[in-house]
Design a protein around this motif. Structure first.
Motif, PDB file in Angstrom:
ATOM      1  N   GLY A  31       0.792  -1.216   0.000  1.00 51.17           N
ATOM      2  CA  GLY A  31       0.000   0.000   0.000  1.00 51.17           C
ATOM      3  C   GLY A  31       0.822   1.263   0.000  1.00 51.17           C
ATOM      4  O   GLY A  31       2.036   1.244  -0.019  1.00 51.17           O
ATOM      5  N   THR A  32       0.106   2.353   0.048  1.00 52.75           N
ATOM      6  CA  THR A  32       0.736   3.655  -0.018  1.00 52.75           C
ATOM      7  C   THR A  32      -0.093   4.615   0.812  1.00 52.75           C
ATOM      8  O   THR A  32      -1.302   4.448   0.944  1.00 52.75           O
ATOM      9  N   SER A  33       0.569   5.608   1.390  1.00 50.31           N
ATOM     10  CA  SER A  33      -0.175   6.617   2.147  1.00 50.31           C
ATOM     11  C   SER A  33      -0.716   7.683   1.206  1.00 50.31           C
ATOM     12  O   SER A  33      -1.397   8.612   1.618  1.00 50.31           O
ATOM     13  N   CYS A  34      -0.405   7.541  -0.093  1.00 51.94           N
ATOM     14  CA  CYS A  34      -0.789   8.561  -1.061  1.00 51.94           C
ATOM     15  C   CYS A  34      -2.264   8.411  -1.445  1.00 51.94           C
ATOM     16  O   CYS A  34      -2.601   7.620  -2.314  1.00 51.94           O
ATOM     17  N   GLU A  35      -3.119   9.172  -0.765  1.00 53.63           N
ATOM     18  CA  GLU A  35      -4.560   9.113  -1.049  1.00 53.63           C
ATOM     19  C   GLU A  35      -4.973  10.369  -1.792  1.00 53.63           C
ATOM     20  O   GLU A  35      -4.744  11.476  -1.328  1.00 53.63           O
ATOM     21  N   ILE A  36      -5.539  10.185  -2.967  1.00 60.24           N
ATOM     22  CA  ILE A  36      -5.889  11.325  -3.824  1.00 60.24           C
ATOM     23  C   ILE A  36      -7.391  11.318  -4.084  1.00 60.24           C
ATOM     24  O   ILE A  36      -7.914  10.338  -4.614  1.00 60.24           O
ATOM     25  N   PRO A  37      -8.091  12.408  -3.719  1.00 59.31           N
ATOM     26  CA  PRO A  37      -9.508  12.486  -4.101  1.00 59.31           C
ATOM     27  C   PRO A  37      -9.624  12.493  -5.627  1.00 59.31           C
ATOM     28  O   PRO A  37      -8.805  13.115  -6.309  1.00 59.31           O
ATOM     29  N   ILE A  38     -10.628  11.789  -6.135  1.00 64.16           N
ATOM     30  CA  ILE A  38     -10.792  11.658  -7.589  1.00 64.16           C
ATOM     31  C   ILE A  38     -10.956  13.042  -8.237  1.00 64.16           C
ATOM     32  O   ILE A  38     -10.440  13.312  -9.322  1.00 64.16           O
ATOM     33  N   MET A  39     -11.641  13.920  -7.508  1.00 61.03           N
ATOM     34  CA  MET A  39     -11.835  15.280  -8.001  1.00 61.03           C
ATOM     35  C   MET A  39     -10.490  16.007  -8.164  1.00 61.03           C
ATOM     36  O   MET A  39     -10.226  16.661  -9.174  1.00 61.03           O
ATOM     37  N   GLN A  40      -9.636  15.887  -7.146  1.00 61.13           N
ATOM     38  CA  GLN A  40      -8.317  16.513  -7.195  1.00 61.13           C
ATOM     39  C   GLN A  40      -7.477  15.898  -8.329  1.00 61.13           C
ATOM     40  O   GLN A  40      -6.759  16.602  -9.046  1.00 61.13           O
ATOM     41  N   LEU A  41      -7.593  14.581  -8.490  1.00 64.17           N
ATOM     42  CA  LEU A  41      -6.879  13.882  -9.564  1.00 64.17           C
ATOM     43  C   LEU A  41      -7.272  14.469 -10.920  1.00 64.17           C
ATOM     44  O   LEU A  41      -6.409  14.804 -11.743  1.00 64.17           O
ATOM     45  N   ALA A  42      -8.573  14.613 -11.145  1.00 62.22           N
ATOM     46  CA  ALA A  42      -9.055  15.141 -12.432  1.00 62.22           C
ATOM     47  C   ALA A  42      -8.507  16.547 -12.667  1.00 62.22           C
ATOM     48  O   ALA A  42      -7.993  16.858 -13.741  1.00 62.22           O
ATOM     49  N   ARG A  43      -8.578  17.391 -11.641  1.00 63.46           N
ATOM     50  CA  ARG A  43      -8.112  18.783 -11.779  1.00 63.46           C
ATOM     51  C   ARG A  43      -6.617  18.814 -12.105  1.00 63.46           C
ATOM     52  O   ARG A  43      -6.157  19.583 -12.947  1.00 63.46           O
ATOM     53  N   GLN A  44      -5.857  17.961 -11.414  1.00 63.40           N
ATOM     54  CA  GLN A  44      -4.407  17.925 -11.634  1.00 63.40           C
ATOM     55  C   GLN A  44      -4.083  17.487 -13.064  1.00 63.40           C
ATOM     56  O   GLN A  44      -3.218  18.074 -13.731  1.00 63.40           O
ATOM     57  N   LEU A  45      -4.791  16.477 -13.555  1.00 63.68           N
ATOM     58  CA  LEU A  45      -4.524  15.989 -14.909  1.00 63.68           C
ATOM     59  C   LEU A  45      -4.933  17.024 -15.952  1.00 63.68           C
ATOM     60  O   LEU A  45      -4.250  17.207 -16.965  1.00 63.68           O
ATOM     61  N   VAL A  46      -6.040  17.730 -15.707  1.00 61.72           N
ATOM     62  CA  VAL A  46      -6.460  18.795 -16.630  1.00 61.72           C
ATOM     63  C   VAL A  46      -5.340  19.831 -16.747  1.00 61.72           C
ATOM     64  O   VAL A  46      -4.940  20.227 -17.844  1.00 61.72           O
ATOM     65  N   LYS A  47      -4.794  20.238 -15.591  1.00 60.21           N
ATOM     66  CA  LYS A  47      -3.722  21.250 -15.604  1.00 60.21           C
ATOM     67  C   LYS A  47      -2.504  20.745 -16.365  1.00 60.21           C
ATOM     68  O   LYS A  47      -1.874  21.482 -17.123  1.00 60.21           O
ATOM     69  N   MET A  48      -2.156  19.469 -16.129  1.00 61.33           N
ATOM     70  CA  MET A  48      -0.939  18.925 -16.739  1.00 61.33           C
ATOM     71  C   MET A  48      -1.097  18.754 -18.249  1.00 61.33           C
ATOM     72  O   MET A  48      -0.181  19.007 -19.016  1.00 61.33           O
ATOM     73  N   VAL A  49      -2.278  18.300 -18.682  1.00 61.14           N
ATOM     74  CA  VAL A  49      -2.464  17.982 -20.101  1.00 61.14           C
ATOM     75  C   VAL A  49      -2.884  19.215 -20.897  1.00 61.14           C
ATOM     76  O   VAL A  49      -2.436  19.435 -22.022  1.00 61.14           O
ATOM     77  N   LYS A  50      -3.750  20.031 -20.301  1.00 60.79           N
ATOM     78  CA  LYS A  50      -4.339  21.152 -21.047  1.00 60.79           C
ATOM     79  C   LYS A  50      -3.647  22.488 -20.776  1.00 60.79           C
ATOM     80  O   LYS A  50      -3.914  23.472 -21.479  1.00 60.79           O
ATOM     81  N   ASN A  51      -2.782  22.538 -19.742  1.00 58.56           N
ATOM     82  CA  ASN A  51      -2.072  23.787 -19.418  1.00 58.56           C
ATOM     83  C   ASN A  51      -3.017  24.980 -19.284  1.00 58.56           C
ATOM     84  O   ASN A  51      -2.725  26.055 -19.792  1.00 58.56           O
TER      85      ASN A  51
END
Length: 348
Positions: free
Chosen positions: A249-269
């Protein structure tokens, strides 16, 4: 030309996402071992995942079904299999509600057939490592699961994984067959099929579509980078105690909403103010679990640590999907060609 290998490792499902990373690691790290990959190349596999090692002398691919007893008995009677990593499985929760019988067939029957063939082999395996999932514990809001917690799977996928675990354990209880079970968090990274959440969001964004977020409740997932999962499996092969279960396991817990926002920023700038334009809320699928927290102190006592930070892991993952945009659409075409070739062969 026969090379003398001092260990033969069978990986079932070695063309899948986690399996292909495991096979590549084994082939590259251990030229003195023979690595056999048994896979039926289902929709979520790509032969391209193993391009880097397919010509290596210590790698063998067998296309076949883990549910086929004649094939499995043949493999175990002709190859001196020392180690089995059993990853072949159907894993998509939503699909498991639509076709539970196919999940039972692959996940339970496949495990039963494999165990039977391995146990009856003249050359007795030293390790049988069954790769399971944290989902067997069921969902939790606050309780953190360790290996002694009872299992309460609540979808057809996790129910079949739990059932397979019981089969695996029965061979330890009855025959002292040397099994180890792993239960891991959500594993992510390059080459993951597009039905899982990270590649699904990335693929949608690459197609200029919005990330679809299911339901309104704040769901989160614990994400483990694939390289860290592989290092855990390899460590357990050497240091794990037979008959035991290990959370990975991992202590890295990411809310799905935060995940989506982060990927939008990374891919769409795009600036923060425009991120929401790339999100779309859709009705919830049946019974989505909110989170699956597990502790993996037992594995950490053997010296394992997750080495890849979330920032680094997601950076590598996004970069891979950006550099390989056609990987899965082409894989589907590859498979169509493989299928039509097979059909031609079977017709003639």
């Amino acid at each position: 030309m026969t090379m003398d290998f001092n260990r033969t490792v069978l990986v079932t499902g070695g063309s899948g996402f986690i399996g292909s990373h495991l096979v590549c690691a084994l082939v590259n790290k251990h030229p003195e071992w023979r690595i056999i990959n048994l896979d039926n190349l289902d929709y979520c596999c790509s032969p391209r995942s193993l391009e880097s090692i397919e010509d290596k002398a210590n790698y063998t691919f067998i296309r076949g079904d883990v549910c086929n007893p004649r094939l499995l008995n043949h493999i175990f009677n002709t190859e001196h299999i020392d180690v089995i990593f059993h990853l072949a499985a159907k894993t998509h929760v939503e699909s498991s509600f639509q076709s539970p019988s196919s999940f039972q067939l692959v996940n339970i029957d496949g495990t039963r057939v494999l165990l039977g063939a391995a146990h009856q082999a003249r050359h007795q395996p030293q390790r049988f490592i069954y790769v399971s999932t944290d989902e067997v514990y069921g969902a939790s809001l606050d309780k953190v699961f360790d290996e002694n917690n009872s299992v309460r799977p609540n979808n057809p996928y996790s129910a079949t994984k739990a059932a397979a675990e019981y089969l695996v354990r029965s061979y330890w209880d009855k025959y002292k067959f040397p099994i180890i079970i792993t239960r891991s968090n959500n594993i992510y990274g390059p080459r993951q099929y597009t039905e899982k959440v990270i590649p699904r969001f990335l693929t949608l964004l690459q197609m200029n579509k919005k990330c679809t977020i299911q339901g309104t409740l704040p769901k989160s997932r614990h994400f483990l980078f694939v390289d860290d999962a592989i290092s855990a499996f390899l460590l357990l092969l050497e240091k794990g105690t037979v008959g035991e279960i290990y959370n990975v396991g991992t202590s890295c817990e990411i809310p799905i909403m935060q995940l989506a926002r982060q990927l939008v920023k990374m891919v769409k700038n795009v600036p923060d103010s425009e991120v929401n334009n790339w999100l779309e809320f859709v009705p919830d699928r049946p019974r989505v679990d909110l989170r699956y927290p597990i502790t993996c102190e037992k594995l950490q006592q053997l010296g394992w640590r997750a080495e890849v930070s979330w920032a680094e892991g997601i950076r590598q993952t996004v970069k891979w999907y950006q550099e390989n945009p056609g990987f899965w659409s082409e894989a589907v075409e590859d498979q169509g060609q493989i299928r039509s070739k097979l059909e031609e062969v079977t017709k003639t």
